[in-house]
Design an enzyme around this catalytic site. Sequence first.
Site, PDB file in Angstrom:
ATOM      1  N   ASP A 108      -3.330  -2.381   0.949  1.00  0.00           N
ATOM      2  CA  ASP A 108      -2.888  -3.869   1.900  1.00  0.00           C
ATOM      3  C   ASP A 108      -1.395  -3.702   2.277  1.00  0.00           C
ATOM      4  O   ASP A 108      -0.846  -2.495   2.043  1.00  0.00           O
ATOM      5  CB  ASP A 108      -3.186  -4.773   0.879  1.00  0.00           C
ATOM      6  CG  ASP A 108      -3.346  -6.228   1.703  1.00  0.00           C
ATOM      7  OD1 ASP A 108      -3.181  -6.150   2.921  1.00  0.00           O
ATOM      8  OD2 ASP A 108      -3.360  -7.357   1.205  1.00  0.00           O
ATOM      9  N   HIS A 109      -0.742  -4.554   2.783  1.00  0.00           N
ATOM     10  CA  HIS A 109       0.417  -4.580   3.296  1.00  0.00           C
ATOM     11  C   HIS A 109       1.548  -3.399   2.344  1.00  0.00           C
ATOM     12  O   HIS A 109       1.772  -3.669   1.270  1.00  0.00           O
ATOM     13  CB  HIS A 109       1.237  -5.819   2.996  1.00  0.00           C
ATOM     14  CG  HIS A 109       0.683  -6.994   3.800  1.00  0.00           C
ATOM     15  ND1 HIS A 109       0.928  -7.317   4.807  1.00  0.00           N
ATOM     16  CD2 HIS A 109      -0.506  -7.653   3.538  1.00  0.00           C
ATOM     17  CE1 HIS A 109       0.068  -8.080   5.352  1.00  0.00           C
ATOM     18  NE2 HIS A 109      -0.691  -8.670   4.683  1.00  0.00           N
ATOM     19  N   GLU A 181       3.725 -12.480   0.729  1.00  0.00           N
ATOM     20  CA  GLU A 181       2.905 -11.265   0.464  1.00  0.00           C
ATOM     21  C   GLU A 181       3.715 -10.416  -0.424  1.00  0.00           C
ATOM     22  O   GLU A 181       5.094 -10.327   0.152  1.00  0.00           O
ATOM     23  CB  GLU A 181       2.659 -10.452   1.866  1.00  0.00           C
ATOM     24  CG  GLU A 181       3.757  -9.755   2.447  1.00  0.00           C
ATOM     25  CD  GLU A 181       3.549  -9.508   3.902  1.00  0.00           C
ATOM     26  OE1 GLU A 181       2.570 -10.244   4.661  1.00  0.00           O
ATOM     27  OE2 GLU A 181       4.080  -8.412   4.460  1.00  0.00           O
ATOM     28  N   HIS A 225      -0.477 -16.130   5.270  1.00  0.00           N
ATOM     29  CA  HIS A 225      -1.018 -15.984   3.847  1.00  0.00           C
ATOM     30  C   HIS A 225      -1.295 -17.283   3.130  1.00  0.00           C
ATOM     31  O   HIS A 225      -0.277 -18.053   2.978  1.00  0.00           O
ATOM     32  CB  HIS A 225      -0.418 -14.704   2.906  1.00  0.00           C
ATOM     33  CG  HIS A 225      -0.819 -13.443   3.471  1.00  0.00           C
ATOM     34  ND1 HIS A 225       0.690 -12.762   3.747  1.00  0.00           N
ATOM     35  CD2 HIS A 225      -1.527 -12.639   4.110  1.00  0.00           C
ATOM     36  CE1 HIS A 225       0.247 -11.531   4.364  1.00  0.00           C
ATOM     37  NE2 HIS A 225      -0.933 -11.619   4.386  1.00  0.00           N
ATOM     38  N   HIS A 268      -5.266 -11.128   9.663  1.00  0.00           N
ATOM     39  CA  HIS A 268      -4.629 -11.435   7.991  1.00  0.00           C
ATOM     40  C   HIS A 268      -4.861 -12.942   7.941  1.00  0.00           C
ATOM     41  O   HIS A 268      -4.857 -13.670   8.776  1.00  0.00           O
ATOM     42  CB  HIS A 268      -3.186 -10.842   8.238  1.00  0.00           C
ATOM     43  CG  HIS A 268      -3.297  -9.331   7.918  1.00  0.00           C
ATOM     44  ND1 HIS A 268      -2.858  -8.876   6.487  1.00  0.00           N
ATOM     45  CD2 HIS A 268      -3.421  -8.308   8.713  1.00  0.00           C
ATOM     46  CE1 HIS A 268      -3.022  -7.470   6.627  1.00  0.00           C
ATOM     47  NE2 HIS A 268      -3.222  -7.539   7.923  1.00  0.00           N
ATOM     48  N   ASN A 290      -8.967  -9.900   6.633  1.00  0.00           N
ATOM     49  CA  ASN A 290      -8.414 -10.197   5.182  1.00  0.00           C
ATOM     50  C   ASN A 290      -8.868 -11.436   4.489  1.00  0.00           C
ATOM     51  O   ASN A 290      -8.287 -12.467   5.024  1.00  0.00           O
ATOM     52  CB  ASN A 290      -7.104  -9.995   4.940  1.00  0.00           C
ATOM     53  CG  ASN A 290      -6.846  -8.178   5.344  1.00  0.00           C
ATOM     54  OD1 ASN A 290      -7.751  -7.532   5.622  1.00  0.00           O
ATOM     55  ND2 ASN A 290      -5.394  -7.989   5.293  1.00  0.00           N
TER      56      ASN A 290
END
Length: 362
Positions: A108-109, A181, A225, A268, A290
């Site tokens: 991921d990120h 994040e 997120h 996302h 995600n």
Amino acid sequence: MGVLDVVPAGVLTGDNVRKLFDYAKENQFAIPAINVTSTSTANAVLEAARDIKSPIILQVSQGGSAFFAGKGLSNDGQKASILGAISAAHHIRNVAKAYGVPVVLHSDHCAHKLLPWFDGMLEANEAYFKAHGEPLFSSHMLDLSEEPKEENIATCVKYFKRMAPIGLWLEMEIGITGGEEDGVDNTGVDNAALYTQPEDVYDVYKALSEIGPNFSIAAAFGNVHGVYKPGNVHLHPELLAKHQEYASKKIEEATGNKAVKPLYLVFHGGSGSTKEEISTAVRNGVVKMNVDTDTQFAYLAGIRDFFDNKKGYLQTQVGNPEGADKPNKKFYDPRVWVREGEKTLSKRVEEACTDLGNVNRL
Ligand SMILES: O=C(CO)COP(=O)(O)O
Ligand SMILES: O=C[C@H](O)COP(=O)(O)O
Ligand SMILES: [Zn+2]
Ligand SMILES: [Zn+2]
């Protein structure tokens, strides 16, 4: 014809990843990418995919990778995150085929300051490629969206040149995902940065497509997120259609070829999204969504309910509501209560697959 006629079960690499995403795009569905932090969460996600006959994406964040290796290890120089990501990858590779589903194994990120983590995973991929002719992972995300656009693209180009020859897919982010994040706090970013423009998406496409076709773009459409009070997140997945149309037009101008929905887009911040937002995104060429926060909550729910329902059996090793001399081993064994979290996590993964049209696809 199903997914297994196109790609095999187990961890996919190289062109098989693109074949899976092409199949999803052609058949108007997308695949959820679930963040996993342990063998328990990874197995529960694979179990869900097997039960509903779906391909699946498992991903590790930088923090999730460190957790995989153990919070007791120092993460100096990203050592624990590198080791944990490799451990997760080996575990998932070892069991994926037994679940009988195609799996995309992803990280991921990765923001600029976390590049040493990326470098470590890349070295592991190169070593694995030498030994097995394919990389350890399927794909990795680079998230240089906080940097100026030119630097973001140039860094992606630099890494993609190293990734493409060994069969690694690259996911990149342009436009910022709001919320939090991995130690990067995007709660206060400028609103415009949350909605990427078609010209910027095409700049990415142009630069990366010169190297290879195996890449995807997380273009922002208000994504955040985490899960917040209704009304706080304004998702506009309809904007993604403009990216596809603009890219089609530019590709046709440059090559004379007609390309329908040429971009592989990534959604996302899937948690908390409405069914309508999700289906609009899929219609516009999102192939991966995600989901982390909702599956975290789902994993907790089973364990929390078990603790609530079995309270009287969990206070002492011996003695419960059925008698002072009754042993409680079969209640406090972690295989019993952790399993309850796995079951509720699996159910939430099945829901994500259903929302994305990813059911009975094998
Ligand atoms: O985008 C995500 C991981 O990269 C997940 O976001 P959520 O936690 O909001 O589902
Ligand atoms: O960045 C988004 C993912 O949900 C990863 O989260 P994390 O850093 O809490 O593991
Ligand atoms: Zn980001
Ligand atoms: Zn994300």
